[in-house]
Write a protein that holds these residues in place. Structure first.
Motif, PDB file in Angstrom:
ATOM      1  N   LEU A  30       0.741  -1.272  -0.109  1.00  0.00           N
ATOM      2  CA  LEU A  30      -0.167  -0.011   0.048  1.00  0.00           C
ATOM      3  C   LEU A  30       0.829   1.273   0.166  1.00  0.00           C
ATOM      4  N   ALA A  31       1.903   1.162   0.792  1.00  0.00           N
ATOM      5  CA  ALA A  31       2.871   2.369   0.673  1.00  0.00           C
ATOM      6  C   ALA A  31       3.568   2.751  -0.626  1.00  0.00           C
ATOM      7  N   ASP A  32       3.722   1.708  -1.347  1.00  0.00           N
ATOM      8  CA  ASP A  32       4.294   1.687  -2.819  1.00  0.00           C
ATOM      9  C   ASP A  32       3.243   2.325  -3.464  1.00  0.00           C
ATOM     10  N   LYS A  33       2.180   2.098  -3.485  1.00  0.00           N
ATOM     11  CA  LYS A  33       1.026   2.589  -4.099  1.00  0.00           C
ATOM     12  C   LYS A  33       0.648   3.955  -3.901  1.00  0.00           C
ATOM     13  N   ILE A  34       0.474   4.331  -2.688  1.00  0.00           N
ATOM     14  CA  ILE A  34       0.231   5.556  -2.122  1.00  0.00           C
ATOM     15  C   ILE A  34       1.449   6.374  -2.219  1.00  0.00           C
ATOM     16  N   GLY A  35       2.354   6.391  -2.161  1.00  0.00           N
ATOM     17  CA  GLY A  35       3.726   7.083  -2.487  1.00  0.00           C
ATOM     18  C   GLY A  35       3.932   7.634  -0.686  1.00  0.00           C
ATOM     19  N   HIS A  36       5.476   7.915  -0.910  1.00  0.00           N
ATOM     20  CA  HIS A  36       6.275   8.110   0.402  1.00  0.00           C
ATOM     21  C   HIS A  36       5.598   9.534   1.217  1.00  0.00           C
ATOM     22  N   ALA A  37       5.395  10.471   0.294  1.00  0.00           N
ATOM     23  CA  ALA A  37       4.988  11.698   0.879  1.00  0.00           C
ATOM     24  C   ALA A  37       3.663  11.471   1.568  1.00  0.00           C
ATOM     25  N   ARG A  38       2.637  10.844   0.753  1.00  0.00           N
ATOM     26  CA  ARG A  38       1.414  10.792   1.419  1.00  0.00           C
ATOM     27  C   ARG A  38       1.427   9.854   2.577  1.00  0.00           C
ATOM     28  N   VAL A  39       2.313   8.853   2.482  1.00  0.00           N
ATOM     29  CA  VAL A  39       2.287   7.883   3.782  1.00  0.00           C
ATOM     30  C   VAL A  39       2.800   8.618   5.067  1.00  0.00           C
ATOM     31  N   GLU A  40       3.790   9.642   4.820  1.00  0.00           N
ATOM     32  CA  GLU A  40       4.268  10.543   5.889  1.00  0.00           C
ATOM     33  C   GLU A  40       3.146  11.312   6.490  1.00  0.00           C
ATOM     34  N   GLU A  41       2.141  11.887   5.793  1.00  0.00           N
ATOM     35  CA  GLU A  41       0.986  12.737   5.889  1.00  0.00           C
ATOM     36  C   GLU A  41       0.090  11.855   7.008  1.00  0.00           C
ATOM     37  N   LEU A  42       0.016  10.622   6.409  1.00  0.00           N
ATOM     38  CA  LEU A  42      -1.211   9.766   6.874  1.00  0.00           C
ATOM     39  C   LEU A  42      -0.620   9.241   8.174  1.00  0.00           C
ATOM     40  N   LYS A  43       0.803   9.301   8.516  1.00  0.00           N
ATOM     41  CA  LYS A  43       1.301   8.836   9.737  1.00  0.00           C
ATOM     42  C   LYS A  43       1.411   9.967  10.886  1.00  0.00           C
ATOM     43  N   CYS A  44       1.373  11.018  10.262  1.00  0.00           N
ATOM     44  CA  CYS A  44       0.984  12.166  11.127  1.00  0.00           C
ATOM     45  C   CYS A  44      -0.230  12.322  11.576  1.00  0.00           C
ATOM     46  N   TRP A  46      -2.303   9.482  11.554  1.00  0.00           N
ATOM     47  CA  TRP A  46      -2.473   8.324  12.603  1.00  0.00           C
ATOM     48  C   TRP A  46      -1.848   8.346  13.986  1.00  0.00           C
ATOM     49  N   GLN A  47      -0.758   9.162  14.158  1.00  0.00           N
ATOM     50  CA  GLN A  47      -0.269   9.222  15.281  1.00  0.00           C
ATOM     51  C   GLN A  47      -0.582  10.495  16.082  1.00  0.00           C
ATOM     52  N   GLY A  48      -1.578  11.093  15.698  1.00  0.00           N
ATOM     53  CA  GLY A  48      -2.334  12.236  16.460  1.00  0.00           C
ATOM     54  C   GLY A  48      -1.602  13.454  16.458  1.00  0.00           C
ATOM     55  N   GLU A  49      -0.631  13.724  15.346  1.00  0.00           N
ATOM     56  CA  GLU A  49       0.325  14.775  15.476  1.00  0.00           C
ATOM     57  C   GLU A  49      -0.329  16.339  14.520  1.00  0.00           C
ATOM     58  N   LEU A  50      -1.698  15.895  14.223  1.00  0.00           N
ATOM     59  CA  LEU A  50      -2.257  17.174  13.769  1.00  0.00           C
ATOM     60  C   LEU A  50      -3.058  17.898  14.689  1.00  0.00           C
ATOM     61  N   GLU A  51      -3.246  19.196  14.335  1.00  0.00           N
ATOM     62  CA  GLU A  51      -4.168  20.021  15.183  1.00  0.00           C
ATOM     63  C   GLU A  51      -5.335  19.675  15.125  1.00  0.00           C
ATOM     64  N   PRO A  52      -6.443  19.820  16.026  1.00  0.00           N
ATOM     65  CA  PRO A  52      -7.869  19.494  15.953  1.00  0.00           C
ATOM     66  C   PRO A  52      -8.443  19.937  14.555  1.00  0.00           C
ATOM     67  N   ASP A  53      -8.252  21.201  14.246  1.00  0.00           N
ATOM     68  CA  ASP A  53      -8.850  21.668  13.132  1.00  0.00           C
ATOM     69  C   ASP A  53      -8.222  21.233  11.835  1.00  0.00           C
ATOM     70  N   GLU A  54      -7.164  20.620  11.907  1.00  0.00           N
ATOM     71  CA  GLU A  54      -6.393  20.035  10.531  1.00  0.00           C
ATOM     72  C   GLU A  54      -7.121  18.711  10.491  1.00  0.00           C
ATOM     73  N   ILE A  55      -7.493  17.974  11.590  1.00  0.00           N
ATOM     74  CA  ILE A  55      -8.011  16.790  11.480  1.00  0.00           C
ATOM     75  C   ILE A  55      -9.194  16.585  10.854  1.00  0.00           C
ATOM     76  N   GLU A  56     -10.142  17.665  11.085  1.00  0.00           N
ATOM     77  CA  GLU A  56     -11.275  17.420  10.058  1.00  0.00           C
ATOM     78  C   GLU A  56     -11.034  17.571   8.551  1.00  0.00           C
ATOM     79  N   GLU A  57     -10.277  18.690   8.263  1.00  0.00           N
ATOM     80  CA  GLU A  57      -9.849  18.546   7.004  1.00  0.00           C
ATOM     81  C   GLU A  57      -9.239  17.549   6.340  1.00  0.00           C
TER      82      GLU A  57
END
Length: 99
Positions: A30-44, A46-57
């Motif tokens: 899946l990571a190969d399909k999605i791409g490294h940059a997007r996987v890094e965004e998704l990890k942020c 997943w790990q709860g590193e986004l601000e509450p207003d960023e999460i909804e968007e």
């Protein structure tokens, strides 16, 4: 616990290790399909590193593949936790046998 309980746990550990291996392979695919940059965004996310207003968007922009890799991470976490509990039970049994 009875010896048959520990035999069951031992068999479960083997199955869990196989499941972990399969999920890790799925994660890589899946990571190969999605791409490294997007996987890094998704990890942020997943790990709860986004601000509450960023999460909804961010959640509004998730596609099928994004959700699938997040689901895979969730399954990996559960399987790792179960494997760790089984390992602790085996270690406890070994300590009791050693006394």
């Amino acid at each position: 616990m009875k010896e048959s309980d520990f035999e069951f746990i031992d068999e479960m550990v083997s199955q869990l290790e196989g499941t972990i291996e399969n999920l890790v392979q799925e994660e890589r695919r899946l990571a190969d399909k999605i791409g490294h940059a997007r996987v890094e965004e998704l990890k942020c996310y997943w790990q709860g590193e986004l601000e509450p207003d960023e999460i909804e968007e961010f959640k509004g922009g998730l596609d099928y593949w994004d959700k699938l890799i997040i689901f895979t991470w969730s399954r990996l976490n559960r399987v790792h936790e179960t494997r760790a509990m089984a390992g602790r039970a085996i270690m406890k049994n070994n300590q009791l046998k050693g006394k």
